[in-house]
Design a protein around this motif. Structure first.
Motif, PDB file in Angstrom:
ATOM      1  N   GLN A 138       5.638   9.303 -35.652  1.00 52.96           N
ATOM      2  CA  GLN A 138       5.305  10.386 -34.710  1.00 52.96           C
ATOM      3  C   GLN A 138       6.551  11.123 -34.253  1.00 52.96           C
ATOM      4  OE1 GLN A 138       3.125   8.239 -31.709  1.00 52.96           O
ATOM      5  NE2 GLN A 138       1.117   8.648 -32.671  1.00 52.96           N
ATOM      6  N   ASP A 139       7.602  10.381 -33.972  1.00 51.88           N
ATOM      7  CA  ASP A 139       8.872  11.018 -33.596  1.00 51.88           C
ATOM      8  C   ASP A 139       9.396  11.879 -34.739  1.00 51.88           C
ATOM      9  OD1 ASP A 139       8.706   9.738 -31.196  1.00 51.88           O
ATOM     10  OD2 ASP A 139      10.050   8.093 -31.744  1.00 51.88           O
ATOM     11  N   ARG A 140       9.286  11.347 -35.962  1.00 45.72           N
ATOM     12  CA  ARG A 140       9.767  12.099 -37.124  1.00 45.72           C
ATOM     13  C   ARG A 140       8.925  13.362 -37.331  1.00 45.72           C
ATOM     14  NH1 ARG A 140      10.051   9.842 -43.349  1.00 45.72           N
ATOM     15  NH2 ARG A 140      11.085  11.678 -44.241  1.00 45.72           N
ATOM     16  N   LEU A 141       7.547  13.189 -37.156  1.00 45.05           N
ATOM     17  CA  LEU A 141       6.661  14.337 -37.304  1.00 45.05           C
ATOM     18  C   LEU A 141       6.973  15.409 -36.265  1.00 45.05           C
ATOM     19  CD1 LEU A 141       4.200  15.654 -38.638  1.00 45.05           C
ATOM     20  CD2 LEU A 141       2.745  14.354 -37.061  1.00 45.05           C
ATOM     21  N   ARG A 142       7.241  14.944 -35.049  1.00 44.85           N
ATOM     22  CA  ARG A 142       7.591  15.902 -33.990  1.00 44.85           C
ATOM     23  C   ARG A 142       8.871  16.657 -34.346  1.00 44.85           C
ATOM     24  NH1 ARG A 142       8.106  12.448 -30.485  1.00 44.85           N
ATOM     25  NH2 ARG A 142       5.892  12.285 -29.952  1.00 44.85           N
ATOM     26  N   SER A 143       9.849  15.917 -34.883  1.00 45.01           N
ATOM     27  CA  SER A 143      11.112  16.560 -35.278  1.00 45.01           C
ATOM     28  C   SER A 143      10.888  17.553 -36.415  1.00 45.01           C
ATOM     29  CB  SER A 143      12.120  15.486 -35.695  1.00 45.01           C
ATOM     30  OG  SER A 143      13.307  16.061 -36.169  1.00 45.01           O
ATOM     31  N   LEU A 144      10.022  17.107 -37.398  1.00 44.57           N
ATOM     32  CA  LEU A 144       9.755  18.009 -38.532  1.00 44.57           C
ATOM     33  C   LEU A 144       9.005  19.263 -38.085  1.00 44.57           C
ATOM     34  CD1 LEU A 144       8.768  15.401 -41.290  1.00 44.57           C
ATOM     35  CD2 LEU A 144      10.889  16.718 -41.133  1.00 44.57           C
ATOM     36  N   ARG A 145       8.068  19.082 -37.125  1.00 37.18           N
ATOM     37  CA  ARG A 145       7.357  20.266 -36.615  1.00 37.18           C
ATOM     38  C   ARG A 145       8.313  21.242 -35.941  1.00 37.18           C
ATOM     39  NH1 ARG A 145       1.965  17.505 -33.876  1.00 37.18           N
ATOM     40  NH2 ARG A 145       0.755  17.272 -35.842  1.00 37.18           N
ATOM     41  N   GLU A 146       9.272  20.669 -35.231  1.00 38.09           N
ATOM     42  CA  GLU A 146      10.237  21.544 -34.572  1.00 38.09           C
ATOM     43  C   GLU A 146      11.125  22.264 -35.591  1.00 38.09           C
ATOM     44  OE1 GLU A 146      12.294  18.908 -32.009  1.00 38.09           O
ATOM     45  OE2 GLU A 146      10.655  18.767 -30.514  1.00 38.09           O
ATOM     46  N   ARG A 147      11.409  21.592 -36.718  1.00 37.32           N
ATOM     47  CA  ARG A 147      12.274  22.188 -37.748  1.00 37.32           C
ATOM     48  C   ARG A 147      11.505  23.095 -38.701  1.00 37.32           C
ATOM     49  NH1 ARG A 147      14.631  17.124 -40.559  1.00 37.32           N
ATOM     50  NH2 ARG A 147      15.341  18.747 -41.999  1.00 37.32           N
ATOM     51  N   LEU A 148      10.141  22.910 -38.790  1.00 39.34           N
ATOM     52  CA  LEU A 148       9.349  23.609 -39.797  1.00 39.34           C
ATOM     53  C   LEU A 148       9.454  25.134 -39.719  1.00 39.34           C
ATOM     54  CD1 LEU A 148       7.370  23.383 -42.133  1.00 39.34           C
ATOM     55  CD2 LEU A 148       5.501  23.267 -40.463  1.00 39.34           C
ATOM     56  N   PRO A 149       9.332  25.784 -38.567  1.00 41.05           N
ATOM     57  CA  PRO A 149       9.410  27.267 -38.538  1.00 41.05           C
ATOM     58  C   PRO A 149      10.710  27.808 -39.118  1.00 41.05           C
ATOM     59  CG  PRO A 149       8.511  26.450 -36.488  1.00 41.05           C
ATOM     60  CD  PRO A 149       9.004  25.285 -37.232  1.00 41.05           C
ATOM     61  N   GLY A 150      11.814  27.172 -38.730  1.00 43.25           N
ATOM     62  CA  GLY A 150      13.101  27.640 -39.256  1.00 43.25           C
ATOM     63  C   GLY A 150      13.207  27.450 -40.751  1.00 43.25           C
ATOM     64  N   VAL A 151      12.728  26.267 -41.221  1.00 45.68           N
ATOM     65  CA  VAL A 151      12.789  25.996 -42.656  1.00 45.68           C
ATOM     66  C   VAL A 151      11.918  26.974 -43.412  1.00 45.68           C
ATOM     67  CG1 VAL A 151      12.230  24.291 -44.438  1.00 45.68           C
ATOM     68  CG2 VAL A 151      13.337  23.560 -42.314  1.00 45.68           C
ATOM     69  N   MET A 152      10.700  27.269 -42.870  1.00 47.16           N
ATOM     70  CA  MET A 152       9.818  28.221 -43.534  1.00 47.16           C
ATOM     71  C   MET A 152      10.435  29.622 -43.588  1.00 47.16           C
ATOM     72  SD  MET A 152       7.231  26.606 -44.628  1.00 47.16           S
ATOM     73  CE  MET A 152       6.174  27.997 -45.028  1.00 47.16           C
ATOM     74  N   GLN A 153      11.081  30.002 -42.510  1.00 44.91           N
ATOM     75  CA  GLN A 153      11.742  31.318 -42.506  1.00 44.91           C
ATOM     76  C   GLN A 153      12.815  31.381 -43.581  1.00 44.91           C
ATOM     77  OE1 GLN A 153      10.927  34.041 -40.881  1.00 44.91           O
ATOM     78  NE2 GLN A 153       9.213  33.018 -39.786  1.00 44.91           N
ATOM     79  N   ARG A 154      13.619  30.307 -43.654  1.00 48.28           N
ATOM     80  CA  ARG A 154      14.680  30.301 -44.668  1.00 48.28           C
ATOM     81  C   ARG A 154      14.092  30.315 -46.067  1.00 48.28           C
ATOM     82  NH1 ARG A 154      16.921  26.725 -40.913  1.00 48.28           N
ATOM     83  NH2 ARG A 154      16.210  24.918 -42.107  1.00 48.28           N
TER      84      ARG A 154
END
Length: 458
Positions: free
Chosen positions: A366-382
Motif C-alpha cells: 500500500q505504501d508502494r502503491l501510494r508512492s507510485l500513484r504520486e509519481r504516476l502523473p509525472g511519469v505519464m507526462q514524461r
C-alpha cells in the motif's frame, strides 16, 4: 525365585550372566539375609503417585537409601509422612530388578521420638529372646486350682479393684495377698522387683499376678526393665502378667509364664468358676490354646520355610507397580520436555510468521502503491512527451520516404487498370489503358508505343 542350578550358574566367575540374572540373585541374597531391619533417618524425595504407593529416600549426613511403602501397608499408617521428618522405618531389604536399585520395602514408619523407646524395647526383646527367656518350654504351667493368689500392683490403683471384683464374682473363697508397689515412674521397676522378692520369700501363694491399668508407653515403661524381666523368669512361682490394655505389650508380658490382656482378664484366668462345666471348659480351652499355639508355631515355621522358597505373587505385582510408577514418572517428564520444546518451536514459528505476515506485506505494498500513484502523473507526462517527440520524428521520417513527397518533387507513378504499380515495360502492352499519378492528381491514358532502353536490348 532362583533355582539351585541358576544360582550356581550366576555365581560361577567364568560363566557370563544377564543383567536380569545378576539383579535377581542380588535380590534373593538381600531378602534372605535381611528379612527385617529397623533404620533411623530423615525423609527426603517424598513422592505419592496416583497408585497409592509412597516412595521416599531415607537419609542421614553420610548416605541415603530408597524406600517403597506400598499401598496396603501405607493405608495403615496413622501419622502422615512429611518431607524432612526424622523417623524410624521398619521393613525388609530388597532390590528393584528393573533399575538395580537397592531399597527397603517398608512395613511401618514411626516418629523418631517414639522410635527411640521402641528401638530400646526391640533391642531388649531380641536380647532376652536370644537368651531363651521367652521360650514356651521354659515357662511353668499355671496350677489347676489357685486357692491363694499374690497380686503385685498399686494398692490405690483401679487395677486392684477390678481384680478383686472379678475374684469376688467368680471365686469368692480365694485368698488374695496384695504386694503393694509403685507401677509408674523411675523408681517403679525397683519397687516391683522388691514386691516380687517379698512374694517369693513368703512362698505363701500358688501363683502371682503382676498387674497395672492402661497408659502410654512411657507410663508402662517400668515393666520393660531388664532386671525385672530376669527376676520374673527366675521366680519359682508361676507368674501371670496383666499390664495395660489388650494392645499393650511389655517385656514382662513376654517373660511371664502367661500374659493376660488386662488385669480383669488375669483375675479370670487365675480363678475358677464354681460350676463344674466351666472348670472343664477352661481346662479344655487351655489345652486347646496350647495345642493351637504349638500348631500355629509349626505352621509359622513351615510358612517361613516355604516363603523363603516361594516368591509371593504380590511381590511381583508390587514390583511391576513400582516399575509402572517409575515409567509413568519418566513419561510425564518426557511429555513435559516435549510440550516445552513444541511451545518454543511454536513461539519461534509465530515470530517468523509475523515477520512474513500478509498484513505487513499489504501495508508495504500500500505504501508502494501510494508512492507510485504520486509519481504516476509525472511519469505519464514524461512518457507522453517522449512518445510525442518520437511520433513527430517518425512522422517526419515517414514523410520523407513517402511516395507523395517524391511526387511533389516532380515525379509520377504509373499504374495499370487494376491500380498496380508498373515498374517495367514488360508489364504493359500496346493499347493497354494506364493511369499516371501526380502530386496534384491523376491522368488516364493508353499505351501508344513501347520503347525499350538500349541497355535492356539483346
Amino acid at each position: 525365585m532362583l533355582s539351585r542350578l541358576e544360582m550356581m550358574t550366576v555365581a560361577t566367575d567364568n560363566t557370563p550372566v544377564s543383567v536380569a540374572q545378576l539383579n535377581r540373585q542380588a535380590k534373593f541374597i538381600l531378602e534372605q539375609h535381611f528379612p527385617t531391619v529397623l533404620v533411623k533417618g530423615e525423609i527426603s524425595n517424598l513422592a505419592r503417585p496416583r497408585s497409592g504407593h509412597i516412595y521416599f529416600s531415607l537419609k542421614d549426613s553420610e548416605a541415603q537409601v530408597r524406600c517403597a511403602f506400598f499401598r496396603g501397608q501405607a493405608a495403615r499408617q496413622r501419622a502422615p509422612l512429611q518431607e524432612g521428618d526424622s523417623v524410624l522405618v521398619r521393613g525388609r531389604l530388597s532390590l528393584f530388578e528393573g533399575r538395580g536399585d537397592y531399597q527397603i520395602i517398608v512395613s511401618g514408619v514411626m516418629a523418631a521420638g517414639e522410635g527411640a523407646l521402641q528401638l530400646e524395647f526391640e533391642a531388649l526383646k531380641k536380647k532376652l529372646a536370644d537368651e531363651g527367656l521367652f521360650n514356651p518350654e521354659r515357662k511353668r504351667p499355671l496350677p489347676e486350682r489357685v486357692t491363694r493368689l499374690g497380686v503385685i500392683t498399686s494398692s490405690t490403683g483401679a487395677a486392684l479393684q477390678d481384680i478383686l471384683q472379678v475374684l469376688q464374682r467368680r471365686d469368692p473363697g480365694m485368698e488374695v495377698w496384695v504386694y503393694a508397689c509403685l507401677v509408674q515412674g523411675r523408681a517403679a521397676a525397683a519397687d516391683i522387683r522388691a514386691a516380687l522378692a517379698r512374694a517369693v520369700r513368703d512362698n505363701a501363694v500358688d501363683a502371682l499376678l503382676v498387674a497395672r491399668g492402661g497408659g502410654t508407653a512411657e507410663d508402662l515403661w517400668c515393666f520393660n526393665d531388664e532386671q525385672l524381666a530376669r527376676d520374673l523368669a527366675a521366680s519359682p512361682l508361676p507368674v501371670v502378667s496383666a499390664v495395660g490394655h489388650e494392645t499393650d505389650f511389655t517385656i514382662a508380658d513376654f517373660v511371664a509364664d502367661v500374659r493376660a490382656p488386662t488385669p480383669s482378664a488375669g483375675a479370670e484366668l487365675l480363678s475358677q468358676d464354681q460350676q463344674v462345666w466351666r472348670q472343664q471348659f477352661s481346662r479344655i480351652e487351655g489345652q486347646l490354646q496350647q495345642s493351637a499355639l504349638r500348631l500355629l508355631d509349626q505352621r509359622r515355621q513351615q510358612v517361613a520355610h516355604l516363603r523363603q522358597r516361594l516368591r509371593h505373587p504380590s511381590e511381583r505385582i508390587r514390583e511391576q507397580q513400582q516399575r509402572l510408577d517409575d515409567r509413568s514418572a519418566r513419561l510425564e517428564r518426557a511429555w513435559a520436555v516435549l510440550v516445552r520444546s513444541r511451545r518454543q518451536r511454536l513461539t519461534a514459528a509465530q515470530s517468523r510468521l509475523q515477520g512474513v505476515s500478509p498484513i505487513n506485506r499489504l501495508h508495504h505494498q500500500q505504501d508502494r502503491l501510494r508512492s507510485l500513484r504520486e509519481r504516476l502523473p509525472g511519469v505519464m507526462q514524461r512518457l507522453l512527451r517522449a512518445w510525442r517527440n518520437r511520433l513527430e520524428q517518425q512522422g517526419h521520417a515517414l514523410h520523407l520516404s513517402s511516395p507523395l513527397a517524391t511526387l511533389q518533387r516532380g515525379y509520377s507513378i504509373t499504374l495499370d487498370s487494376e491500380q498496380k504499380l508498373i515498374r517495367s515495360v514488360t508489364q504493359v502492352e500496346q493499347g493497354q489503358p494506364i493511369s499516371v499519378r501526380l502530386a496534384d492528381g491523376q491522368i488516364a491514358g493508353r499505351v501508344e508505343r513501347i520503347d525499350v532502353a538500349r541497355d535492356q536490348k539483346g
